[in-house]
Write a protein that holds these residues in place. Structure first.
Motif, PDB file in Angstrom:
ATOM      1  N   SER A 287     -12.453  -3.975   4.082  1.00 21.54           N
ATOM      2  CA  SER A 287     -12.189  -5.204   3.311  1.00 21.54           C
ATOM      3  C   SER A 287     -11.514  -4.883   1.986  1.00 21.54           C
ATOM      4  CB  SER A 287     -13.496  -5.965   3.069  1.00 21.54           C
ATOM      5  OG  SER A 287     -14.059  -6.405   4.274  1.00 21.54           O
ATOM      6  N   TRP A 288     -11.954  -3.809   1.328  1.00 21.55           N
ATOM      7  CA  TRP A 288     -11.334  -3.407   0.068  1.00 21.55           C
ATOM      8  C   TRP A 288      -9.915  -2.909   0.317  1.00 21.55           C
ATOM      9  CZ3 TRP A 288     -11.221  -4.236  -4.786  1.00 21.55           C
ATOM     10  CH2 TRP A 288     -10.612  -3.339  -5.677  1.00 21.55           C
ATOM     11  N   HIS A 289      -9.699  -2.188   1.388  1.00 18.04           N
ATOM     12  CA  HIS A 289      -8.348  -1.739   1.745  1.00 18.04           C
ATOM     13  C   HIS A 289      -7.419  -2.942   1.918  1.00 18.04           C
ATOM     14  CE1 HIS A 289      -9.765   2.411   3.445  1.00 18.04           C
ATOM     15  NE2 HIS A 289     -10.293   2.115   2.276  1.00 18.04           N
ATOM     16  N   ASN A 290      -7.937  -3.980   2.550  1.00 16.49           N
ATOM     17  CA  ASN A 290      -7.143  -5.192   2.759  1.00 16.49           C
ATOM     18  C   ASN A 290      -6.796  -5.864   1.425  1.00 16.49           C
ATOM     19  OD1 ASN A 290      -6.086  -7.411   4.557  1.00 16.49           O
ATOM     20  ND2 ASN A 290      -7.651  -8.565   3.434  1.00 16.49           N
ATOM     21  N   VAL A 291      -7.745  -5.855   0.477  1.00 15.27           N
ATOM     22  CA  VAL A 291      -7.497  -6.438  -0.850  1.00 15.27           C
ATOM     23  C   VAL A 291      -6.343  -5.724  -1.539  1.00 15.27           C
ATOM     24  CG1 VAL A 291      -8.464  -6.686  -3.177  1.00 15.27           C
ATOM     25  CG2 VAL A 291      -9.845  -7.315  -1.186  1.00 15.27           C
TER      26      VAL A 291
END
Length: 344
Positions: free
Chosen positions: A168-172
């Protein structure tokens, strides 16, 4: 007599065994105490949104275009001069920055006009992207899944340690923060060419010093950035513990505090010499020789030109060995001090 000797020998052996067992037990207790201390000081459990600070900086956020323009190919990256500033983005500063081959800056504070003024003479401009922490003033903050936050950063206001290993952080970072920064750099309607940032400085990857379990997550994120945006220059800031595995995706390395740094706890400038950092850096450069952008922090009030020149000369010694170290320094008082001995 022989019976007595045999009993005495057994007693000695028993004492030795008990002594060894006692030492092992003490060592185990020490290791257990250290691990307990580490866990208590590096609590990886998410915090609730209620304890998170509100943003203290107000930005007039733009909408990310449906199609974000990106550079089609990387520019040639063989700099001979470098500067980094984090504020004071005005036209007067822009005119001074044109003398440098590479300029690093904070993209949220520098507007598009400033960027174009710096690039007018051919300077490459790199935007700083923080992948190790979330910050309350970023475009993504209001919609960020707050369970990604591990805890507030006690050293920096309105900044938060995040789970860098999370997809999820990678996507952000990949699908929100970087597109937003690129849109800040080029809002033109010209779809035939790209006029924005030339690359990214990937910051706070050395968070793995406190959270070594995030090493794989940072590796995967930097790899994904380089694959998603192949036309952007990628410069990693420090992160010597992870350089051996992320260097294939980097076009350059920013070495902050190579020779001099500002000690915030003591509020003073101090010399620095880390053999561990330099060994990791040189070992990496032997595998892939790329530019090293050195940014020291040295006092200009009072002016410490002797130390600055010493650091500059130290950086040049690596160039004699066939490397490409490009040196500069700023201070707490002045983001852009023009040292008179710099070759630009």
């Amino acid at each position: 007599f022989h019976v007595w000797m045999s009993i005495d020998l057994k007693k000695r052996q028993l004492k030795i065994i008990l002594g060894v067992c006692t030492c092992i037990l003490i060592i185990l207790l020490i290791l257990l105490s250290l691990e307990l201390f580490r866990v208590l000081n590096n609590d990886d459990s998410p915090v609730t949104e209620s304890v998170l600070d509100e943003s203290t900086e107000i930005y007039e956020f733009i909408e990310i275009p449906a199609t974000v323009k990106v550079p089609k190919e990387k520019p040639t990256f063989l700099p001979k001069s470098f500067a980094f500033i984090s504020n004071g983005y005005n036209l007067s500063t822009a005119s001074k920055l044109r003398r440098f081959d590479v300029v690093g800056l904070e993209p949220y504070d520098a507007d598009e006009e400033f960027l174009k003024e710096v690039q007018w003479s051919g300077s490459l401009v790199l935007a700083t992207i923080d992948i190790g922490k979330a910050q309350g003033w970023r475009h993504y903050w209001q919609t960020l899944d707050k369970t990604l936050v591990i805890k507030p950063d006690t050293k920096e206001d309105n900044q938060f340690i995040v789970n860098v290993s999370s997809e999820s952080w990678h996507n952000v970072i990949i699908n929100d923060e970087i597109p937003y920064v690129l849109a800040l750099g080029d809002s033109s309607n010209d779809t035939t060419s790209y006029h924005g940032y030339d690359g990214l400085i990937i910051d706070n990857i050395d968070i793995i010093q406190d959270y070594p379990g995030m090493k794989t997550g940072i590796y995967k994120l930097i790899r994904a950035i380089s694959q998603k945006y192949p036309g952007l220059l990628i410069v990693v800031n420090n992160g010597f513990d992870i350089l051996p595995i992320v260097y294939p995706f980097a076009d350059g390395i920013m070495y902050e505090d190579m020779c001099y740094y500002y000690n915030e706890n003591l509020s003073k400038y101090q010399p620095k010499d880390s053999l561990i950092e330099k060994k990791a850096l040189i070992n990496t450069l032997l595998k892939k020789n790329m530019p090293v952008l050195v940014l020291d922090h040295i006092s200009i009030n009072p002016l410490n030109e002797v130390s600055a020149l010493g650091c500059y000369d130290r950086a040049k010694t690596y160039n004699v060995q066939g490397f490409n170290f490009v040196w500069n320094a700023n201070s707490v008082e002045d983001n852009l001090y023009l040292w008179n001995f710099l070759e630009t």
